[in-house]
Design a protein around this motif. Structure first.
Motif, PDB file in Angstrom:
ATOM      1  N   LEU A 763       0.839  -1.198   0.000  1.00 22.77           N
ATOM      2  CA  LEU A 763       0.000   0.000   0.000  1.00 22.77           C
ATOM      3  C   LEU A 763       0.870   1.243   0.000  1.00 22.77           C
ATOM      4  O   LEU A 763       2.039   1.213   0.403  1.00 22.77           O
ATOM      5  N   ARG A 764       0.279   2.316  -0.464  1.00 17.22           N
ATOM      6  CA  ARG A 764       0.921   3.627  -0.437  1.00 17.22           C
ATOM      7  C   ARG A 764       0.041   4.580   0.352  1.00 17.22           C
ATOM      8  O   ARG A 764      -1.181   4.388   0.429  1.00 17.22           O
ATOM      9  N   SER A 765       0.658   5.607   0.899  1.00 19.19           N
ATOM     10  CA  SER A 765      -0.087   6.531   1.735  1.00 19.19           C
ATOM     11  C   SER A 765       0.408   7.955   1.523  1.00 19.19           C
ATOM     12  O   SER A 765       1.589   8.184   1.239  1.00 19.19           O
ATOM     13  N   LYS A 784       6.242  -2.885   7.503  1.00 19.71           N
ATOM     14  CA  LYS A 784       7.552  -2.349   7.141  1.00 19.71           C
ATOM     15  C   LYS A 784       7.374  -1.217   6.139  1.00 19.71           C
ATOM     16  O   LYS A 784       6.771  -1.391   5.085  1.00 19.71           O
ATOM     17  N   ARG A 785       7.899  -0.071   6.484  1.00 25.41           N
ATOM     18  CA  ARG A 785       7.899   1.044   5.533  1.00 25.41           C
ATOM     19  C   ARG A 785       9.102   0.890   4.615  1.00 25.41           C
ATOM     20  O   ARG A 785      10.242   0.995   5.052  1.00 25.41           O
ATOM     21  N   VAL A 786       8.833   0.661   3.335  1.00 22.88           N
ATOM     22  CA  VAL A 786       9.905   0.379   2.378  1.00 22.88           C
ATOM     23  C   VAL A 786      10.325   1.617   1.604  1.00 22.88           C
ATOM     24  O   VAL A 786      11.307   1.568   0.847  1.00 22.88           O
ATOM     25  N   SER A 808       3.079  -7.951   5.951  1.00 27.11           N
ATOM     26  CA  SER A 808       3.173  -9.401   5.737  1.00 27.11           C
ATOM     27  C   SER A 808       2.345 -10.142   6.785  1.00 27.11           C
ATOM     28  O   SER A 808       2.442  -9.848   7.984  1.00 27.11           O
ATOM     29  N   LYS A 809       1.566 -11.089   6.327  1.00 23.60           N
ATOM     30  CA  LYS A 809       0.744 -11.871   7.252  1.00 23.60           C
ATOM     31  C   LYS A 809       1.628 -12.864   8.004  1.00 23.60           C
ATOM     32  O   LYS A 809       2.285 -13.710   7.402  1.00 23.60           O
ATOM     33  N   ILE A 810       1.611 -12.772   9.335  1.00 25.66           N
ATOM     34  CA  ILE A 810       2.437 -13.658  10.154  1.00 25.66           C
ATOM     35  C   ILE A 810       1.609 -14.623  10.998  1.00 25.66           C
ATOM     36  O   ILE A 810       2.153 -15.577  11.549  1.00 25.66           O
ATOM     37  N   GLU A 811       0.303 -14.361  11.093  1.00 23.27           N
ATOM     38  CA  GLU A 811      -0.546 -15.284  11.846  1.00 23.27           C
ATOM     39  C   GLU A 811      -1.991 -15.133  11.408  1.00 23.27           C
ATOM     40  O   GLU A 811      -2.414 -14.082  10.931  1.00 23.27           O
ATOM     41  N   ASN A 812      -2.745 -16.226  11.565  1.00 19.25           N
ATOM     42  CA  ASN A 812      -4.175 -16.195  11.297  1.00 19.25           C
ATOM     43  C   ASN A 812      -4.910 -15.638  12.503  1.00 19.25           C
ATOM     44  O   ASN A 812      -4.525 -15.875  13.650  1.00 19.25           O
ATOM     45  N   LEU A 813      -5.945 -14.915  12.226  1.00 19.93           N
ATOM     46  CA  LEU A 813      -6.771 -14.401  13.322  1.00 19.93           C
ATOM     47  C   LEU A 813      -7.591 -15.534  13.922  1.00 19.93           C
ATOM     48  O   LEU A 813      -8.104 -16.385  13.191  1.00 19.93           O
TER      49      LEU A 813
END
Length: 813
Positions: A763-765, A784-786, A808-813
């Protein structure tokens, strides 16, 4: 009256025709039925005259024929028949459009090998003098393309003119003077073996209870449906006559209110369909003088009995804006040749794209619906609407009957779609796809969800990475209409035409291309949109001058003209080195970055939304950054305050100055080149507009993995099968959310559910530290701001956004 009369099909108001091919007015038949024959001739002459004179003159003129004998009446009718076509070229509009659309569909079917036999059969009902059949030759080679062509009309005199026409042309067209309700192909096709389907096809369709012998592949009606008293039986007879894979083309007058079509999701779009109250009253009364009925029930029944492929509502402004429509349809219920197709279709409803279902085979769906193993939440809105239609014995939404199944059904009358006032905001995409590729490393194993916008980046992904599936999502239907047009252009047009349309931004022959080549590859709604906006390619201005972003492009060009800097801007866009470009920029910068202009227009809320597409919530992000980050004093502007104007001024400076200093417009920065000139160049353009990209995207299955959704992102991904997406590219859409609502939280949660483990969100902001970053972190994402666009920095070729993020998805809700 303007209409042709009721000569094409049977009428309960007229006696049976007495004048067959061998009729002799001096023989006993006419004498034994003298009064009846005379009345029939008078009525027929009345209808013929009605095509030459406006109402109510026909009835007055035909009154004087009551004192005439049958021979004089017949002579008058023959005279009128000979000038029949000349009086209708300007009066009956849309006939060529209907033929062009039908021919385009037939050509597509021929290319796909979809005909039941070697050549199709065409029946023109109410064909009159045969004008339609001869006119079709402009789009198809009629004698070679069709195995048999039939003209069916109830008027002996018009049939006589048609016979002479085809004798002159040397065409073997069967002219049948008969009531259309009783016309049967088996009475005329016994010797045409190539018009019969193969034995294998006969057995396949016979198993489904459909008799394929002697069916027509194309049936057309030109201004005759409105003149048939018993139109139900005629339409029903056409349903029986049409082959399961056949087409029907109709053009006719109509008047209707948009209220009459509310709730009908199968009509194929309602753009320009509404006729105001005064128009409805006036045209009904006008046409009633000649017994031509414009009530909506005729068109409604046509759309009820056939699935809609294309619909077009137009006006004949030469005669006061008479409403007419063009309809291209097909059978509501197709047939599966193999049961495996059905299983695959039902299975598709449980994948990440549950909306896709071929037009054929839906009549078998209802018995298979009870499947407890399928979770309810995997059903799409399109699937649910289709089931409602089937259970109500209605046609499916028109998207199911299209040649391609990329566009997903949506309800165009919902307020969330109509809020865009019938236009798109972005004619091109403002994000840099080169950066996307570098950050995401897209591969052919990826399943991507991205915002449509102008469609440019999506096409870049298809060319450079060819992912397994791309879901294009946009709430604005018109953005998806634009994407459909670009996709159709690659599927149907050679590179030179694609370049003229989207490289140069102009194509003087766009309307012909739309009808003849692009239409089979577009949904009915998208076709309607571009049929209304043909001038965006044919006018003297560029296609990119339209839409919301066109306001900004026109503003820059107007300012250049007013300030006398047009030549300087041309030099800027053709600079060969960055040093040369920087020198020119220093001369034109005071005009483009004018404090007065900014105060009067650029910094206003209206311009930010209509031209730049910056909503209120995004403006607040810019203001917050301006308040939090200290600004260095310099000679160009004062210290940033908390006002919107100062914050936007600073934001624009940080966007444009680094671009002019660090990217070469003539060679690599096609985004700003287009903004300044209104077109691309052969040297500087998006990669997807190059010849190599065209060769790839014009392949038959280049867009097989594309799905186009018209809805909010949240509404789409909530219905995906869990853990199916690998990448979500949502541009700056998170900026649009109000921090005081749960909308952002709901969307991030839905993204977590739809993404696979380690799946990424790009995404961009407009803000350096957007408030919703913490929302992602609370919903199972690492952030992470790239990229961060600090003052003086150029993060990409657009440099429009303050920051770029990968979640980045690191875990399921």
């Amino acid at each position: 009256m303007i209409g042709r009369g009721r000569m094409g099909v049977g009428s309960q108001e007229l006696p049976p025709p007495l004048f067959g091919p061998g009729y002799d007015p001096y023989m006993g038949t006419a004498r034994s039925h003298g009064t009846r024959a005379h009345e029939s001739l008078v009525a027929t002459l009345d209808m013929a005259i009605s095509g030459l004179f406006p109402s109510p003159f026909p009835s007055i003129l035909s009154f004087f024929t009551l004192s005439m004998g049958p021979l004089l009446v017949l002579a008058g009718l023959l005279l009128i028949a000979n000038v029949y076509d000349e009086t209708r070229k300007l009066l009956l509009c849309g006939r060529e459009d209907m033929l062009a659309l039908a021919a385009a569909q037939l050509n597509f079917q021929a290319q796909q090998g979809l005909f039941r036999h070697s050549k199709p059969v065409w029946v023109d009902i109410g064909g009159g003098t045969g004008y339609n059949i001869e006119a079709m030759h402009a789009f198809l080679n009629v004698p070679d393309f069709f195995s048999a062509v039939f003209l069916v009309d109830l008027s002996p005199s018009l049939c006589g003119v048609a016979k002479r026409r085809f004798q002159r042309l040397g065409w073997d067209v069967k002219v049948v003077c008969q009531d259309a309700r009783t016309f049967r192909l088996e009475d005329h096709l016994e010797k045409l073996e190539d018009a019969k389907p193969a034995a294998r096809e006969l057995s396949e369709y016979a198993s489904a209870g459909i008799n394929l012998v002697y069916k027509a592949d194309l049936i057309t009606m030109s201004y005759s449906l409105s003149m048939i008293p018993d139109y139900y039986t005629v339409v029903d007879s056409i349903v029986r006559l049409l082959a399961p894979t056949g087409l029907i083309g109709v053009v006719d007058f109509y008047v209707q209110s948009i209220v009459e079509t509310a709730g009908r999701n199968y009509v194929g779009g309602s753009l320009n369909r509404h006729v105001n109250w005064l128009g409805r009253v006036f045209w009904r009364a006008w046409f009633d003088c000649d017994r031509v009925s414009l009530e909506g029930a005729r068109r409604d029944y046509l759309e009820y009995r056939f699935g809609t492929k294309k619909i077009l509502d137009q006006r004949n402004y030469l005669l006061g804006g008479i409403p007419y429509y063009v309809f291209i349809g097909c059978h509501c219920q197709g047939v599966f040749a193999r049961s495996q197709d059905l299983l695959e279709t039902v299975d598709a409803s449980c994948t990440e794209s549950p909306q896709i279902m071929p037009a054929k085979g839906h009549e078998f769906l209802l018995p298979l619906l009870p499947q407890p193993a399928i979770a309810l939440e995997t059903r799409s809105k399109a699937y649910e609407s289709a089931i409602i239609n089937l259970s109500s014995n209605l046609p499916l939404p028109s998207t199911y009957y299209q040649s391609h199944q990329a566009r997903i059904y949506y309800d165009e009358l919902l307020e969330k779609h109509t809020q865009f006032n019938g236009d798109y905001l972005y004619s091109f995409t403002w994000e840099d796809p080169r950066v996307d590729q570098r950050l995401l490393q897209i591969s052919d194993n990826d399943t991507i969800l991205c915002l449509t916008s102008g469609g440019d980046n999506l096409l870049e992904y298809l060319v450079t990475a060819n992912p397994r599936r791309i879901h294009a999502v946009d709430l604005n239907p018109n953005q998806n209409h634009l994407l459909e047009l670009k996709v159709a252009a690659f599927q149907a047009l050679p590179y030179c035409d694609v370049w003229k349309m989207f490289g140069e931004g102009q194509h003087p022959d766009f309307r012909r291309l739309l009808l003849d080549q692009l239409s089979p590859h577009m949904s009915s709604q998208a076709f309607q949109f571009w049929a209304k906006h043909v001038d965006r390619f044919t006018s003297s201005t560029s296609f990119y001058d339209y839409g919301g972003s066109g306001h900004a492009i026109r503003l820059v060009r107007s300012l250049a003209w007013l300030s006398g800097l047009r030549h300087e801007i041309q030099k800027l866009c053709t600079s060969k080195t960055r040093n040369e470009q920087r020198e020119i920029w220093s001369r034109i910068r005071p005009m483009i970055l004018s404090r007065t202009l900014h105060w009067a227009l650029v910094g206003t809320e209206w311009f930010l939304w209509k031209a730049a597409g910056v909503p209120a919530a995004q403006r607040q992000l810019i203001i917050r950054d301006a308040m939090d980050i200290p600004c260095q004093q310099d000679s160009r502007h004062e210290k940033v305050s908390d006002t919107t104007g100062e914050a936007m001024w600073d934001y624009i400076l940080n966007t444009l100055d680094p671009v002019a200093q660090n990217t070469l417009l003539s060679d690599e920065n096609y985004h700003y080149l287009l903004t300044l000139t209104g077109h691309y160049t052969r040297r500087c353009h998006p990669f997807y507009l190059g010849p190599k990209a065209h060769r790839k995207l014009s392949q038959p299955h280049a867009f097989a993995g594309l799905r186009i959704h018209t809805d909010e992102i949240n509404e789409i991904i909530q219905r995906f099968k869990p853990s199916t997406l690998t990448i979500a590219i949502i541009m700056d859409s998170m900026d649009w959310f109000d921090p005081n609502t749960t909308a952002a939280s709901n969307q991030v949660g839905a993204l977590n559910r739809a993404l696979k483990p380690n799946g990424k969100v790009l995404l961009r902001s407009a803000g350096l530290k957007p408030w919703y970053v913490t929302v992602f972190e609370k919903h199972g994402f690492s952030t992470k701001r790239v990229a961060a666009r600090l003052p003086g920095m150029c993060v990409d070729r657009v440099n429009m956004y303050a920051s770029t993020w990968i979640m980045s998805k690191i875990e399921n809700l």
